[in-house]
Design a protein around this motif. Structure first.
Motif, PDB file in Angstrom:
ATOM      1  N   MET A 128       0.830  -1.201   0.000  1.00  8.87           N
ATOM      2  CA  MET A 128       0.000   0.000   0.000  1.00  8.87           C
ATOM      3  C   MET A 128       0.871   1.260   0.000  1.00  8.87           C
ATOM      4  O   MET A 128       0.586   2.236  -0.715  1.00  8.87           O
ATOM      5  CB  MET A 128      -0.927  -0.002   1.211  1.00  8.87           C
ATOM      6  CG  MET A 128      -2.025  -1.058   1.160  1.00  8.87           C
ATOM      7  SD  MET A 128      -2.917  -1.212   2.738  1.00  8.87           S
ATOM      8  CE  MET A 128      -3.684   0.404   2.866  1.00  8.87           C
ATOM      9  N   ALA A 182       1.057   3.964  -3.010  1.00  7.88           N
ATOM     10  CA  ALA A 182       0.760   5.382  -2.779  1.00  7.88           C
ATOM     11  C   ALA A 182       1.883   6.262  -3.323  1.00  7.88           C
ATOM     12  O   ALA A 182       1.635   7.317  -3.918  1.00  7.88           O
ATOM     13  CB  ALA A 182       0.554   5.646  -1.287  1.00  7.88           C
ATOM     14  N   ARG A 183       3.132   5.808  -3.155  1.00  5.64           N
ATOM     15  CA  ARG A 183       4.264   6.584  -3.657  1.00  5.64           C
ATOM     16  C   ARG A 183       4.271   6.601  -5.190  1.00  5.64           C
ATOM     17  O   ARG A 183       4.578   7.611  -5.819  1.00  5.64           O
ATOM     18  CB  ARG A 183       5.565   6.006  -3.118  1.00  5.64           C
ATOM     19  CG  ARG A 183       5.711   6.103  -1.605  1.00  5.64           C
ATOM     20  CD  ARG A 183       5.664   7.524  -1.110  1.00  5.64           C
ATOM     21  NE  ARG A 183       6.909   8.238  -1.376  1.00  5.64           N
ATOM     22  CZ  ARG A 183       7.032   9.561  -1.293  1.00  5.64           C
ATOM     23  NH1 ARG A 183       5.978  10.309  -0.996  1.00  5.64           N
ATOM     24  NH2 ARG A 183       8.188  10.143  -1.542  1.00  5.64           N
ATOM     25  N   THR A 238       8.268   6.174   2.004  1.00  4.48           N
ATOM     26  CA  THR A 238       7.669   4.847   1.833  1.00  4.48           C
ATOM     27  C   THR A 238       7.761   4.056   3.128  1.00  4.48           C
ATOM     28  O   THR A 238       6.810   3.390   3.534  1.00  4.48           O
ATOM     29  CB  THR A 238       8.368   4.067   0.697  1.00  4.48           C
ATOM     30  OG1 THR A 238       8.233   4.799  -0.522  1.00  4.48           O
ATOM     31  CG2 THR A 238       7.739   2.689   0.528  1.00  4.48           C
ATOM     32  N   TRP A 248       5.253   5.452   5.628  1.00  2.86           N
ATOM     33  CA  TRP A 248       3.890   5.013   5.326  1.00  2.86           C
ATOM     34  C   TRP A 248       3.714   3.518   5.591  1.00  2.86           C
ATOM     35  O   TRP A 248       2.646   3.088   5.996  1.00  2.86           O
ATOM     36  CB  TRP A 248       3.567   5.331   3.863  1.00  2.86           C
ATOM     37  CG  TRP A 248       3.157   6.751   3.650  1.00  2.86           C
ATOM     38  CD1 TRP A 248       2.928   7.693   4.617  1.00  2.86           C
ATOM     39  CD2 TRP A 248       2.932   7.393   2.401  1.00  2.86           C
ATOM     40  NE1 TRP A 248       2.576   8.887   4.042  1.00  2.86           N
ATOM     41  CE2 TRP A 248       2.564   8.735   2.681  1.00  2.86           C
ATOM     42  CE3 TRP A 248       3.006   6.990   1.081  1.00  2.86           C
ATOM     43  CZ2 TRP A 248       2.269   9.653   1.691  1.00  2.86           C
ATOM     44  CZ3 TRP A 248       2.703   7.906   0.070  1.00  2.86           C
ATOM     45  CH2 TRP A 248       2.341   9.228   0.379  1.00  2.86           C
TER      46      TRP A 248
END
Length: 253
Positions: A112, A116-117, A129, A132
């Motif tokens: 995930m 997202a990155r 990263t 997160w």
């Protein structure tokens, strides 16, 4: 009592399968047994037990406690687990301890974070990263706990030192973990998120270390929710240390 539905597969190998199929319930183990037999090349004569009464009658006639039941060459093999053993396959022990739930959550959290990155058109392998990843993992772990707060609290109280003194803390913990994780993903209110993560992580780390390495107790971890078979130990300690490190890092930034 039972009606034959279909014959599937090919070859000389033949099996009879009796499984419960009613408007209210289709036995999952019956479907798994049928699929396994077909994979092994058996022609399956599939008998459906269409009611609770016919199922009870079948069990009484064959002196068995459960369905499905498989018969091969006239010999009763038994249920799904017995069928797996018949074919030399491993049968999972429901009481066996496993790290699989934790591995799945951490793997999903990393994916995930990486996704997202990528969506932001930025490098996957950077500090954000990693931030997160830990924050997503905290949120996913919190979800597992919140699915059954009562079961989580029962298991958590077995080893957490603060919860044993202040019982309501066992109910607050998942919400605190979720709050810290969400705020860290957003990069907002770090003044609140970091102290929360450091506090619950520190209490958790001390509790796990004492229970496992000092008291030498063999317990199950509540990190993925109550009634899990994840053993309390190094992985549980790592989870808490990650929260502490994340909290300190975010404050330092």
């Amino acid at each position: 009592m039972a009606d034959t539905n279909t014959r599937t597969g090919s070859g000389e190998k033949h099996a009879k399968l009796y499984r419960m199929v009613t408007p209210e319930h289709i036995c999952p183990f019956g479907l798994k047994s049928k699929a396994l037999l077909e994979r092994k090349g058996y022609t399956v004569e599939d008998f459906h037990l269409r009611s609770r009464e016919s199922t009870d009658q079948f069990k009484a006639e064959h002196n068995v406690k459960t369905t499905p039941q498989t018969f091969i060459n006239g010999d009763r093999i038994g249920g799904y687990d017995a069928l797996k053993k018949y074919f030399g396959l491993d049968v999972a022990d429901p009481d066996e301890k496993t790290y699989a739930p934790v591995i799945a959550i951490f793997a999903m959290a990393f994916l995930m974070a990486a996704a997202a990155r990528i969506a932001l058109s930025e490098s996957v392998f950077d500090v954000r990263t990693l931030e997160w990843f830990i924050a997503f993992a905290m949120c996913l772990l919190a979800v597992q706990k919140l699915r059954d707060l009562r079961a989580f609290s029962n298991q958590f109280l077995g080893y957490d030192l603060l919860a044993q003194r202040v019982v309501p803390y066992a109910y607050v913990y998942p919400f605190a973990e979720a709050l810290a994780g969400v705020l860290m993903i957003a990069g907002a209110m770090i003044w609140l998120a970091s102290p929360v993560a450091i506090f619950i992580g520190s209490v958790g780390a001390v509790s796990v270390f004492k229970a496992v390495y000092v008291d030498k107790r063999e317990l199950k971890c509540a990190c993925v929710g109550g009634n899990s078979n994840v053993p309390l130990g190094f992985v549980s300690l790592t989870e808490n240390l990650m929260m502490i490190a994340m909290g300190v890092w975010m404050l330092a930034k």
